[in-house]
Design a protein around this motif. Structure first.
Motif, PDB file in Angstrom:
ATOM      1  N   ASN A 193       0.834  -1.210   0.000  1.00  0.00           N
ATOM      2  CA  ASN A 193       0.000   0.000   0.000  1.00  0.00           C
ATOM      3  C   ASN A 193       0.861   1.249   0.000  1.00  0.00           C
TER       4      ASN A 193
ATOM      5  N   ASP B  54       5.159   6.045   5.029  1.00  0.00           N
ATOM      6  CA  ASP B  54       5.507   6.438   3.651  1.00  0.00           C
ATOM      7  C   ASP B  54       5.381   7.939   3.507  1.00  0.00           C
TER       8      ASP B  54
ATOM      9  N   LYS C 251       2.007   1.681  -3.384  1.00  0.00           N
ATOM     10  CA  LYS C 251       0.901   1.880  -4.330  1.00  0.00           C
ATOM     11  C   LYS C 251       0.288   3.273  -4.206  1.00  0.00           C
ATOM     12  N   TYR C 252       0.173   3.766  -2.952  1.00  0.00           N
ATOM     13  CA  TYR C 252      -0.484   5.058  -2.758  1.00  0.00           C
ATOM     14  C   TYR C 252       0.538   6.178  -2.535  1.00  0.00           C
TER      15      TYR C 252
ATOM     16  N   GLN D  62     -13.478  -1.118   1.525  1.00  0.00           N
ATOM     17  CA  GLN D  62     -13.451   0.348   1.565  1.00  0.00           C
ATOM     18  C   GLN D  62     -12.202   0.862   0.866  1.00  0.00           C
ATOM     19  N   ARG D  63     -12.393   1.630  -0.172  1.00  0.00           N
ATOM     20  CA  ARG D  63     -11.263   2.192  -0.925  1.00  0.00           C
ATOM     21  C   ARG D  63     -11.498   3.677  -1.132  1.00  0.00           C
ATOM     22  N   LEU D  64     -10.430   4.441  -0.984  1.00  0.00           N
ATOM     23  CA  LEU D  64     -10.563   5.880  -1.179  1.00  0.00           C
ATOM     24  C   LEU D  64     -10.187   6.240  -2.601  1.00  0.00           C
ATOM     25  N   ASP D  65      -9.236   5.494  -3.118  1.00  0.00           N
ATOM     26  CA  ASP D  65      -8.660   5.842  -4.400  1.00  0.00           C
ATOM     27  C   ASP D  65      -9.106   4.804  -5.427  1.00  0.00           C
TER      28      ASP D  65
ATOM     29  N   THR E  96      -8.641  -4.056  -4.088  1.00  0.00           N
ATOM     30  CA  THR E  96      -9.861  -4.792  -3.756  1.00  0.00           C
ATOM     31  C   THR E  96     -10.542  -4.214  -2.512  1.00  0.00           C
ATOM     32  N   GLY E  97      -9.780  -3.444  -1.740  1.00  0.00           N
ATOM     33  CA  GLY E  97     -10.343  -2.916  -0.493  1.00  0.00           C
ATOM     34  C   GLY E  97     -10.357  -3.963   0.609  1.00  0.00           C
TER      35      GLY E  97
ATOM     36  N   LEU F  95      -6.365  -3.894   3.991  1.00  0.00           N
ATOM     37  CA  LEU F  95      -6.261  -3.389   5.365  1.00  0.00           C
ATOM     38  C   LEU F  95      -7.180  -4.146   6.329  1.00  0.00           C
TER      39      LEU F  95
END
Ligand code: ADP
Length: 312
Positions: free
Chosen positions: A211, A245, A214-215, A263-266, A272-273, A276
């Protein structure tokens, strides 16, 4: 016995005297039978009162137990209903998320069929790419679901491992993505030894590092740090592990939500959400807690977790 002696007028006493036998009966309330009856009646009344009290106490006890049982039943029913709703949502989302790439695949197969007939190599190539991406999405979801079901609700046997080894293993598993993003990964030198379900904790770290990379957003110098800090106020040895990060960061209002399933913000970045939610489950099964700290959007995120008292 009443005895009398008399004398005549000459003063001669009758030596023998006369006697009559007098029997004085006691009043009935002093009689033995009356006392016995009264004692028996009092004892009987006391005995009955005592038993009534015992019966009342037993009834109250039964009512209390019954009320407790009813409350417990209500709680279980509510819990079951919540789980049912969660399961329905889970099934719906999984089906939806699996169906979306499948629809893409079917659609592009149709387009490709026409492109092949028209001998349009460019469209065939782009169709293959879209189908490939859709298949990757499906695979990622199925893999995450499998990971989640493997963790289940129980950990495997615990091992005593230096945390540095776990971090190195996890970094190795994400090496491809780290290299692709040209990210710098730093692992702190002072990491302790922990007692944990080794494969599960590596999985959790792998997800957090993945993550972090990725983010990243458009950060020109992506950096990921893995370390531990001491928090003297904590019961569990005061150790807070973190994966930090310098990427896109997370706004305060989303910091709880991101740990929930799906749950995904982006939505731009494929995911897949589930990641976490999986990490949280692993941490909690170790008796720990997980949370995220972030200075805000564009200012990086720090995922912190503890491992509970028995993981030292
Ligand atoms: P996903 O499969 O979407 O990555 P996760 O459960 O791992 O699912 O993450 C949930 C959401 O939390 C992500 O979609 C992303 O918006 C946000 N997120 C997770 N990690 C980070 C991070 N290091 N920096 C910023 N946002 C993050």
């Amino acid at each position: 016995m009443l005895r009398v002696q008399g004398s005549n007028n000459d003063g001669v006493w009758n030596r023998q005297g006369a006697s009559i036998r007098l029997v004085i009966r006691p009043p009935f309330w002093q009689s033995w039978w009356f006392r016995t009856i009264v004692s028996a009646a009092v004892a009987g009344a006391l005995w009955r009162a005592h038993h009534r009290r015992l019966r009342r106490a037993a009834r109250r006890q039964r009512e209390l137990v019954e009320a407790e049982r009813a409350a417990e039943r209500e709680r279980l029913i509510a819990e079951l209903a919540a789980k049912n709703t969660e399961l329905e949502r889970f099934t719906y989302t999984v089906s939806h998320d699996l169906k979306a790439p499948l629809v893409t695949i079917k659609g592009f197969l149709g387009l490709m069929r026409r492109a092949v007939a028209a001998d349009d190599g460019e469209r065939v190539e782009s169709g293959i790419q879209r189908i490939d991406d859709a298949a990757d999405k499906m695979r990622a979801l199925v893999e995450d679901l499998l990971q989640l079901s493997r963790v289940g609700h129980q950990l495997g046997p615990r091992a005593t491992v230096p945390f540095a080894e776990l971090a190195a293993e996890a970094v190795e598993l994400v090496a491809g993505q780290i290299a692709a993003r040209r990210a710098e990964v730093r692992v702190a030198p002072d990491l302790p030894v922990v007692s944990c379900d080794r494969p599960r904790l590596v999985e959790a770290l792998q997800n957090l590092i993945q993550n972090a990379v990725k983010y990243m957003g458009d950060e020109p110098h992506p950096r990921v740090e893995i370390g531990v800090r001491r928090d003297g106020r904590r019961k569990d040895g005061g150790r807070v592990f973190y994966v930090r990060d310098n990427g896109m960061g997370i706004e305060p209002q989303h910091r709880q939500r991101i740990f929930e399933l799906f749950q995904r913000l982006d939505v731009e970045t494929g995911g897949t959400g589930l990641g976490l939610a999986l990490v949280q489950r692993i941490v909690e099964l170790h008796g720990g807690r997980i949370w995220v700290e972030s200075e805000g959007l564009g200012r990086g995120s720090t995922f912190c977790f503890t491992l509970g008292e028995s993981s030292g």
